[in-house]
Write an enzyme that holds these catalytic residues in place. Structure first.
Site, PDB file in Angstrom:
ATOM      1  N   TRP A 162       0.783  -1.310   0.243  1.00  0.00           N
ATOM      2  CA  TRP A 162       0.279   0.249  -0.307  1.00  0.00           C
ATOM      3  C   TRP A 162       0.837   1.470  -0.062  1.00  0.00           C
ATOM      4  O   TRP A 162       0.554   2.324  -0.718  1.00  0.00           O
ATOM      5  CB  TRP A 162      -0.164  -0.069   0.871  1.00  0.00           C
ATOM      6  CG  TRP A 162      -2.439  -1.154   1.581  1.00  0.00           C
ATOM      7  CD1 TRP A 162      -1.671  -2.408   1.978  1.00  0.00           C
ATOM      8  CD2 TRP A 162      -3.331  -1.169   0.764  1.00  0.00           C
ATOM      9  NE1 TRP A 162      -2.861  -3.592   1.649  1.00  0.00           N
ATOM     10  CE2 TRP A 162      -4.034  -2.485   0.797  1.00  0.00           C
ATOM     11  CE3 TRP A 162      -3.707  -0.144  -0.404  1.00  0.00           C
ATOM     12  CZ2 TRP A 162      -4.792  -2.481   0.405  1.00  0.00           C
ATOM     13  CZ3 TRP A 162      -5.152  -0.331  -1.104  1.00  0.00           C
ATOM     14  CH2 TRP A 162      -5.329  -2.165  -0.788  1.00  0.00           C
ATOM     15  N   ALA A 164       4.884   3.266  -0.600  1.00  0.00           N
ATOM     16  CA  ALA A 164       6.570   2.379  -0.785  1.00  0.00           C
ATOM     17  C   ALA A 164       7.005   3.061   0.234  1.00  0.00           C
ATOM     18  O   ALA A 164       6.707   4.171   0.594  1.00  0.00           O
ATOM     19  CB  ALA A 164       6.409   3.051  -2.019  1.00  0.00           C
ATOM     20  N   SER A 169       9.362   4.957  -3.502  1.00  0.00           N
ATOM     21  CA  SER A 169       8.316   5.887  -3.933  1.00  0.00           C
ATOM     22  C   SER A 169       8.817   6.256  -5.370  1.00  0.00           C
ATOM     23  O   SER A 169       9.458   7.560  -5.306  1.00  0.00           O
ATOM     24  CB  SER A 169       7.788   6.363  -3.034  1.00  0.00           C
ATOM     25  OG  SER A 169       6.711   7.202  -2.533  1.00  0.00           O
ATOM     26  N   HIS A 171       6.297   8.541  -5.599  1.00  0.00           N
ATOM     27  CA  HIS A 171       6.212  10.657  -5.372  1.00  0.00           C
ATOM     28  C   HIS A 171       7.643  10.877  -4.823  1.00  0.00           C
ATOM     29  O   HIS A 171       7.777  12.264  -5.170  1.00  0.00           O
ATOM     30  CB  HIS A 171       5.351  10.336  -3.634  1.00  0.00           C
ATOM     31  CG  HIS A 171       4.506  10.160  -4.380  1.00  0.00           C
ATOM     32  ND1 HIS A 171       3.192  11.050  -4.303  1.00  0.00           N
ATOM     33  CD2 HIS A 171       3.313   9.394  -3.985  1.00  0.00           C
ATOM     34  CE1 HIS A 171       2.606  10.189  -4.465  1.00  0.00           C
ATOM     35  NE2 HIS A 171       2.137   9.157  -4.517  1.00  0.00           N
ATOM     36  N   ASP A 178      -1.265  11.964  -6.509  1.00  0.00           N
ATOM     37  CA  ASP A 178      -2.926  11.043  -5.960  1.00  0.00           C
ATOM     38  C   ASP A 178      -3.499  12.361  -5.776  1.00  0.00           C
ATOM     39  O   ASP A 178      -3.567  13.309  -5.397  1.00  0.00           O
ATOM     40  CB  ASP A 178      -2.727  10.307  -4.426  1.00  0.00           C
ATOM     41  CG  ASP A 178      -1.505   9.414  -4.216  1.00  0.00           C
ATOM     42  OD1 ASP A 178      -1.379   9.202  -4.986  1.00  0.00           O
ATOM     43  OD2 ASP A 178      -1.022   9.485  -3.098  1.00  0.00           O
ATOM     44  N   GLU A 231      -4.753   1.091  -7.703  1.00  0.00           N
ATOM     45  CA  GLU A 231      -4.318   2.822  -7.173  1.00  0.00           C
ATOM     46  C   GLU A 231      -5.485   3.239  -8.123  1.00  0.00           C
ATOM     47  O   GLU A 231      -4.336   4.300  -8.877  1.00  0.00           O
ATOM     48  CB  GLU A 231      -2.962   2.819  -6.550  1.00  0.00           C
ATOM     49  CG  GLU A 231      -2.895   2.083  -5.618  1.00  0.00           C
ATOM     50  CD  GLU A 231      -1.438   3.360  -4.718  1.00  0.00           C
ATOM     51  OE1 GLU A 231      -1.240   4.051  -5.067  1.00  0.00           O
ATOM     52  OE2 GLU A 231      -1.303   2.654  -4.121  1.00  0.00           O
ATOM     53  N   HIS A 234      -4.237   6.885  -8.158  1.00  0.00           N
ATOM     54  CA  HIS A 234      -2.387   7.829  -8.859  1.00  0.00           C
ATOM     55  C   HIS A 234      -2.016   7.107  -9.560  1.00  0.00           C
ATOM     56  O   HIS A 234      -2.042   6.413 -10.629  1.00  0.00           O
ATOM     57  CB  HIS A 234      -1.286   5.668  -7.724  1.00  0.00           C
ATOM     58  CG  HIS A 234      -0.114   6.712  -7.949  1.00  0.00           C
ATOM     59  ND1 HIS A 234       1.135   7.011  -6.758  1.00  0.00           N
ATOM     60  CD2 HIS A 234       0.926   6.090  -8.618  1.00  0.00           C
ATOM     61  CE1 HIS A 234       2.085   6.929  -6.831  1.00  0.00           C
ATOM     62  NE2 HIS A 234       2.342   6.988  -8.596  1.00  0.00           N
TER      63      HIS A 234
END
Length: 259
Positions: A162, A164, A169, A171, A178, A231, A234
């Site tokens: 769920w 990272a 990640s 991000h 997101d 997701e 995302h």
């Protein structure tokens, strides 16, 4: 008379002996070995081959590179392809209090604006995250799972599905976001979950995000490829030409890059 003839014969023999001892006569009689060798070498082809001209080594710019190495938009980040903490990010503020890669910020703003014109009020939940913020979120998820009764190793494995860990990640690159819409946000707050796929904003993003360079990064039924649970909120910036092909083919970034 006889003495004169004998003297003449002796002189003749001496002259003949001196002639035989002469270097010039020796060369003429025996032949010059050096000249013979030289002419022989000229007459026969050389047995030595000319050395092949070697190709110059490739420069660093000519060396083979993978797509994600030559195109910053295609950097692949996952548990198998972790990001260095020194990875350079170029950030710009979008909306309010959100940071995104400055090279892609205009496309993100254009997408938000286009959705608004179509009656979809997209709402950013998360964009760029530092390594420290990723660590905080991941640790928090592990702790919540531990409180639910899972053992530590199991909690870590479940948390990775769920959230990272830092360095794995997207991000951390400033290229991921997101995003939901105001309607979903009013129903669920900032909690991200699969029900978002039932909202009009999800359908709008599926149909239009690629026009602005974004892809649904973790599609349904692709967890075996991405290692991340579905997701629907995302999205990841990869550039318009790449995004259109990926979304049209219904594949992941891993599959697009050949991993």
């Amino acid at each position: 008379m006889k003495k004169i003839w004998l003297v003449g014969l002796v002189v003749l023999l001496i002259a003949a002996a001196l002639l035989l001892m002469s270097p010039t006569f020796s060369k003429i009689w025996q032949g010059n070995p050096e000249e013979s060798n030289e002419s022989s070498q000229e007459a026969q082809p050389s047995s030595k081959e000319e050395p092949l001209e070697e190709e110059p080594p490739l420069s660093s710019s000519e060396a083979a590179v993978t797509p994600q190495e030559e195109d910053w938009r295609l950097v692949l980040v996952s548990r198998e392809h972790p990001l260095s903490e020194e990875y350079p990010v170029q950030l710009q503020e979008v909306e309010e209090d959100f940071l995104f890669d400055e090279r892609a910020a205009k496309d993100l703003e254009d997408m938000l604006g286009a959705a608004w014109q179509d009656g979809i009020e997209l709402r950013l939940i998360s964009t760029y995250r530092s390594f420290a913020r990723s660590e905080e979120l991941f640790t928090g998820k592990v702790e919540a799972l531990l409180e639910s009764g899972l053992e530590y190793e199991e909690a870590v494995r479940e948390a990775q599905r769920w959230i990272a860990p830092p360095g794995t990640s997207e991000h951390n690159t400033g290229l991921a976001l997101d995003v939901v819409d105001n309607e979903y946000y009013e129903d669920y707050g900032g909690y991200l979950n699969t029900p978002f796929s039932r909202y009009p904003a999800y359908r709008w993003l599926i149909e239009n995000a690629a026009d602005f360079g974004f892809i649904l990064r973790y599609p349904k039924d692709k967890e075996a490829v991405t290692g991340i649970t579905y997701e629907p909120w995302h999205y990841r910036y990869v550039g318009r030409e790449h995004a259109k092909e990926i979304m049209e083919r219904g594949i992941t970034l891993e599959e697009y890059l050949g991993f």
